[in-house]
Design an enzyme around this catalytic site. Sequence first.
Site, PDB file in Angstrom:
ATOM      1  N   ASN A  39       0.874  -1.211  -0.068  1.00  0.00           N
ATOM      2  CA  ASN A  39       0.096  -0.068   0.030  1.00  0.00           C
ATOM      3  C   ASN A  39       0.794   1.327  -0.273  1.00  0.00           C
ATOM      4  OD1 ASN A  39       1.028   0.022   2.547  1.00  0.00           O
ATOM      5  ND2 ASN A  39      -1.106   0.369   3.579  1.00  0.00           N
ATOM      6  N   ASP A  58      -3.953  -2.764   0.948  1.00  0.00           N
ATOM      7  CA  ASP A  58      -3.706  -3.195   2.330  1.00  0.00           C
ATOM      8  C   ASP A  58      -3.672  -4.280   2.895  1.00  0.00           C
ATOM      9  OD1 ASP A  58      -3.620  -2.733   5.063  1.00  0.00           O
ATOM     10  OD2 ASP A  58      -3.882  -0.523   4.962  1.00  0.00           O
ATOM     11  N   VAL A  59      -2.828  -4.940   3.317  1.00  0.00           N
ATOM     12  CA  VAL A  59      -2.669  -6.370   3.811  1.00  0.00           C
ATOM     13  C   VAL A  59      -3.679  -6.562   4.835  1.00  0.00           C
ATOM     14  CG1 VAL A  59      -0.803  -6.195   5.620  1.00  0.00           C
ATOM     15  CG2 VAL A  59      -1.178  -8.216   4.378  1.00  0.00           C
ATOM     16  N   TYR A  97       5.312  -2.019  17.194  1.00  0.00           N
ATOM     17  CA  TYR A  97       6.133  -2.964  16.426  1.00  0.00           C
ATOM     18  C   TYR A  97       6.536  -4.339  17.184  1.00  0.00           C
ATOM     19  CZ  TYR A  97       9.956  -3.932  13.234  1.00  0.00           C
ATOM     20  OH  TYR A  97      10.824  -4.589  12.041  1.00  0.00           O
TER      21      TYR A  97
END
Length: 315
Positions: free
Chosen positions: A32, A56-57, A143
């Site tokens: 994306n 977008d995943v 993250y």
Amino acid sequence: MKILVTGGAGFLGSHLCARLLERGHEVIILDNFLTGDKRNLPDPNGGGSYRLVESDVTEPFDIRVDAIFHLASPASPAGYVEHPLETALANSVGTYNALTVAEKYRAKFLMASTSEVYGDPLEHPQREEYWGNANPVGMRSCYEEGKRFAETLTTVFERSHGLDARIVRIFNCYGPHSDPNDGRMVPNFVKQALEGDPITVYGSGEHTRSLCYVSDLVEGLLKAMFTEGTRGRIYNLGSQDEHKVIEYASTIRRLAGSKSPILHVDPKFDDDPKRRRPDISRARLELGWAPVVEMEEGLRNTIEWFRALMSNENR
Ligand code: NAD
Ligand code: UDP
């Protein structure tokens, strides 16, 4: 083979796609462009066949493939601090979507995890058995914890759904195609050195990292995916050539032929891991993999790529 690379327009993904095309695979890139760049996409006249799915995943998708490398996620501290929700979701919902497609088509799956799952490690060097010292609510947690959850999901699909999946924990990489503005150490230092600006070392510069050149890392990804017996395995992939941040600053300054001063400034992000170096015994033994590119050679290539990019941008 028909191979999907999520995040294929990013730094590592773009090199991986180029190698897959060289090997004669059919490549699909799903990206994306949150942190990737169109200039990283394979040259359409360079041979090989690839297709771009600009998506977008975290949105469900359905693409028949034989293998999936799941790399889609911001990866630099600046990138994930700017996009914390996108990062957490790419690694949770995005990983679930990619695993679901792999399960549907019985595709091989590789999860691109990170050394950040070890947090600020209390064990050195880090072995795959180490559980880590991560802060679940720090600035990096979108993250760190996103990747830890992605590892959990991958393991569940492998154990309970029979998926041919493996996890790689990637340690700091550098090389051409890295985003000059993503705030990471090598892009920052190279850009600053080439522009004659102060090289910004956060804190004392005593922190250590071991840097892996991108071509070595890509070789490791391919071996982890395609070597027999890697299903259900976890591999650290990175260099063991550990140096202090201050040493990288002065090496890059010297190799760039720069007169930039080295400036110590306040650290930008909390929870900066103090030491990081992988134990790669497992990858050596089971994959026959170890990095081969010497630090100075890799840094020279990177500096030349940045020099060309910056001179094009100034035209
Ligand atoms: P990058 O930011 O250059 O590439 C990531 C790519 O994913 C970009 O092209 C971005 O646009 C895309 N992306 C992000 N969110 C997406 C989404 N929701 N849907 C679709 N595409 C999306 O980062 P990189 O350095 O190439 O890292 C690639 C992978 O390797 C990441 O998963 C990262 O966590 C992992 N990794 C990288 C390093 C490193 O040193 N570069 C170290 C450890 C782990
Ligand atoms: N760093 C630095 N100056 C910079 C960028 C990074 O001193 O301009 C330091 C940072 O504090 C960390 C190391 O370099 O100790 C590596 O940072 P990077 O963002 O590349 O990756 P990290 O390993 O933190 O994910």
